[in-house]
Design an enzyme around this catalytic site. Structure first.
Site, PDB file in Angstrom:
ATOM      1  CE  LYS A 203      -3.154   2.954   0.553  1.00 19.07           C
ATOM      2  NZ  LYS A 203      -4.421   3.329  -0.274  1.00 19.07           N
ATOM      3  CB  CYS A 257      -3.497   8.441   0.248  1.00 18.32           C
ATOM      4  SG  CYS A 257      -5.049   7.824   0.912  1.00 18.32           S
TER       5      CYS A 257
HETATM    6  N1  SAJ Z   1      -1.439  14.773  -9.308  1.00 19.35           N
HETATM    7  C1  SAJ Z   1      -0.377  15.542  -9.984  1.00 19.35           C
HETATM    8  N2  SAJ Z   1      -0.121  14.796 -11.176  1.00 19.35           N
HETATM    9  C2  SAJ Z   1      -0.319  13.757 -11.513  1.00 19.35           C
HETATM   10  C3  SAJ Z   1      -1.453  13.074 -11.024  1.00 19.35           C
HETATM   11  C4  SAJ Z   1      -1.859  13.606  -9.693  1.00 19.35           C
HETATM   12  O1  SAJ Z   1       0.058  16.577  -9.536  1.00 19.35           O
HETATM   13  O2  SAJ Z   1       0.157  13.315 -12.598  1.00 19.35           O
HETATM   14  C5  SAJ Z   1      -1.849  15.362  -8.066  1.00 19.35           C
HETATM   15  C6  SAJ Z   1      -3.545  15.418  -7.736  1.00 19.35           C
HETATM   16  O3  SAJ Z   1      -3.818  16.479  -8.295  1.00 19.35           O
HETATM   17  C7  SAJ Z   1      -3.616  15.287  -6.401  1.00 19.35           C
HETATM   18  C8  SAJ Z   1      -2.552  14.499  -5.966  1.00 19.35           C
HETATM   19  O4  SAJ Z   1      -1.731  14.522  -6.872  1.00 19.35           O
HETATM   20  O5  SAJ Z   1      -3.555  16.695  -5.776  1.00 19.35           O
HETATM   21  C9  SAJ Z   1      -3.060  12.992  -5.644  1.00 19.35           C
HETATM   22  O6  SAJ Z   1      -3.976  12.413  -6.543  1.00 19.35           O
HETATM   23  P1  SAJ Z   1      -4.029  11.134  -7.177  1.00 19.35           P
HETATM   24  O7  SAJ Z   1      -4.563  11.100  -8.516  1.00 19.35           O
HETATM   25  O8  SAJ Z   1      -2.800  10.215  -6.906  1.00 19.35           O
HETATM   26  O9  SAJ Z   1      -5.293  10.300  -6.272  1.00 19.35           O
HETATM   27  P2  SAJ Z   1      -5.671  10.326  -4.762  1.00 19.35           P
HETATM   28  O10 SAJ Z   1      -4.833  10.642  -3.829  1.00 19.35           O
HETATM   29  O11 SAJ Z   1      -7.095  10.627  -4.846  1.00 19.35           O
HETATM   30  O12 SAJ Z   1      -5.677   8.493  -4.798  1.00 19.35           O
HETATM   31  C10 SAJ Z   1      -4.735   7.889  -4.459  1.00 19.35           C
HETATM   32  C11 SAJ Z   1      -4.586   6.352  -5.486  1.00 19.35           C
HETATM   33  N3  SAJ Z   1      -3.505   5.904  -5.516  1.00 19.35           N
HETATM   34  C12 SAJ Z   1      -2.807   5.469  -6.622  1.00 19.35           C
HETATM   35  O13 SAJ Z   1      -3.015   5.941  -7.703  1.00 19.35           O
HETATM   36  C13 SAJ Z   1      -1.470   4.789  -6.514  1.00 19.35           C
HETATM   37  C14 SAJ Z   1      -5.756   5.627  -4.832  1.00 19.35           C
HETATM   38  O14 SAJ Z   1      -5.678   4.166  -5.615  1.00 19.35           O
HETATM   39  C15 SAJ Z   1      -5.667   5.069  -3.600  1.00 19.35           C
HETATM   40  O15 SAJ Z   1      -6.431   4.421  -3.021  1.00 19.35           O
HETATM   41  C16 SAJ Z   1      -5.530   6.358  -2.626  1.00 19.35           C
HETATM   42  O16 SAJ Z   1      -4.509   7.410  -3.027  1.00 19.35           O
HETATM   43  C17 SAJ Z   1      -5.411   5.990  -1.379  1.00 19.35           C
HETATM   44  O17 SAJ Z   1      -6.402   6.210  -0.385  1.00 19.35           O
HETATM   45  O18 SAJ Z   1      -4.457   5.844  -0.906  1.00 19.35           O
END
Ligand code: SAJ
Length: 401
Positions: A203, A257
């Protein structure tokens, strides 16, 4: 069919409890928040995500899902409480400790206890097994103790609980096999049996992978800026390589997360995690880059600025650990005034207590602002024409997305 108690009825516990009940198990959802339990007893789901609302209200209405502030005897106990970090970036496991302490009196020989909360490697062994041992139960023999992380993407929660593969970690192979059978009774994805420590690490690895990749994209953006080339165009062509997937640079990472979980690894293994640490600092440093840029362009301290977007990513109402909060802290420290616009976020808690000054009225947010910062990739902000602002456009526009 089993009797299942789910402890912690938040974004993960509540929809999970509903889906487990839909699969035919008898479910009691438990939370210490009395207002929440009262709302649920009334048949109402306080979470905004449409699919969660539907499934939770259905199972409450049909009497399949019951709720209470106290656990009771069952065969399976699932803990889904938050695991935040302290200001000094230490894992705060007080809620997991509280949950297992309150649950242990109901656990008997032959039951299964599962932790789903994102936790440092070793937590299941130390905290969960430890609490059961204190109650006189052998966590390797008498009870099956497991770590089975949630992996849902907020905004698509129900689908992801149903269709994602699950990692099910047992303190013993018997426990892992039992958890596999249980998860496969309500999830359509495959459950992969490993050890509890492997599941805990997987995780943390998944979210750290994302944090480090986003930091890499942000570092590429800094290089592109210094080299005078357009980072978006370079990423688009690099991603035409069949084995390259550069993420999107942005204003930093938010959510409960990604900005939190890497610290759980760094805290436990400081000598092995220089790369992880650097990534955290790069991503948390993005809001300062945006404000520095606006000041280079002549933004005067003391002026009013508009911040577009409180949510940590586009088209959700979740502002937990949003990069916008880091920007607001900098604005406060440098003597600015601000208004934050968001079409979805109605309330925003800030760790530092800085006031978000939220509004859902875009023209009110922008009126009289000397600069505008776009922090969230809400669809409503894409291709936003100056004429659509409903007020004269600020002279300085910094698009963090
Ligand atoms: N972000 C960027 N650039 C990117 C992708 C995302 O700047 O290319 C930013 C987003 O805007 C956001 C942050 O990163 O602020 C996190 O967003 P995220 O798209 O990574 O998603 P979360 O945090 O909503 O969900 C993540 C997911 N983990 C992964 O994709 C590895 C989800 O599957 C998990 O279950 C969740 O964390 C969790 O609960 O742990």
């Amino acid at each position: 069919m089993h009797k299942v108690v789910v402890i912690g009825l938040g974004y993960v516990g509540l929809p999970s409890a509903a889906l487990i009940s839909e699969a035919g198990h008898e479910v009691l959802g438990v939370d210490i928040n009395e207002d929440l339990i009262a709302t649920l007893k009334d048949g109402r789901c306080p979470l905004a995500e449409a699919e969660i609302k539907k499934i939770v209200e259905n199972s409450l209405g049909a009497g399949r899902l019951k709720v209470a502030t106290r656990a009771e005897a069952a065969d399976i106990f699932i803990i889904c409480v938050p695991t935040p970090i302290t200001e000094n970036k230490h894992a705060d496991l007080t809620m997991v400790a509280g949950a297992i302490r309150a649950t242990a009196p109901f656990v008997k020989k032959g039951d299964m206890v599962i932790l789903e909360s994102t936790s440092p490697i070793g937590t299941t062994q130390s905290l969960i097994a430890g609490a059961l041992r204190d109650k006189g139960l052998d966590p390797h023999e008498d009870v099956d103790v497991c770590y089975c992380p949630e992996r849902v993407f907020p905004g698509n929660t129900v689908n992801e609980i149903l269709y994602n593969d699950r990692v099910v970690g047992g303190l013993t192979p018997r426990a892992a096999a039992r958890a596999k059978a249980f998860y496969e009774s309500f999830c359509k994805g495959e459950a992969i049996a490993v050890s509890a420590a492997e599941a805990e690490f997987s995780k943390l690895m998944e979210n750290t992978y994302r944090d480090v990749n986003i930091a890499l994209a942000n570092a590429f953006a800094h290089v592109a800026e210094a080299a005078g080339v357009d980072v978006a165009r370079v990423i688009a062509v690099a991603n035409r390589h069949p084995r390259v997937h550069v993420h999107s640079p942005g204003p930093g990472v938010g959510g409960h997360c990604i900005p939190v979980d890497p610290w759980f690894v760094i805290e436990g293994f400081p000598n092995q995690t220089q790369l992880l640490h650097a990534a955290r600092l790069i991503n948390d440093g993005q809001p300062a880059k945006l404000l520095d840029r606006a000041e280079e362009w002549g933004l005067q301290r003391g002026s009013m600025v508009a911040v577009l977007g409180a949510a940590y990513r586009g088209d959700i109402d979740d502002a937990r650990d949003t990069p916008t909060e880091l920007l607001l802290e900098l604005l406060a420290a440098r003597g600015y005034r601000w208004r934050v616009h968001d079409p979805f976020v109605k309330r925003m808690h800030t760790h530092s207590g800085v006031a978000p000054n939220l509004t859902a009225d875009l023209s009110a947010a922008v009126k009289g602002a000397a600069a505008m910062f776009v922090m969230t990739d809400h669809a409503a902000y894409k291709g936003l024409a100056p004429s659509a602002l409903g007020a004269p456009a600020p002279r300085i526009v910094v698009d963090g997305r």
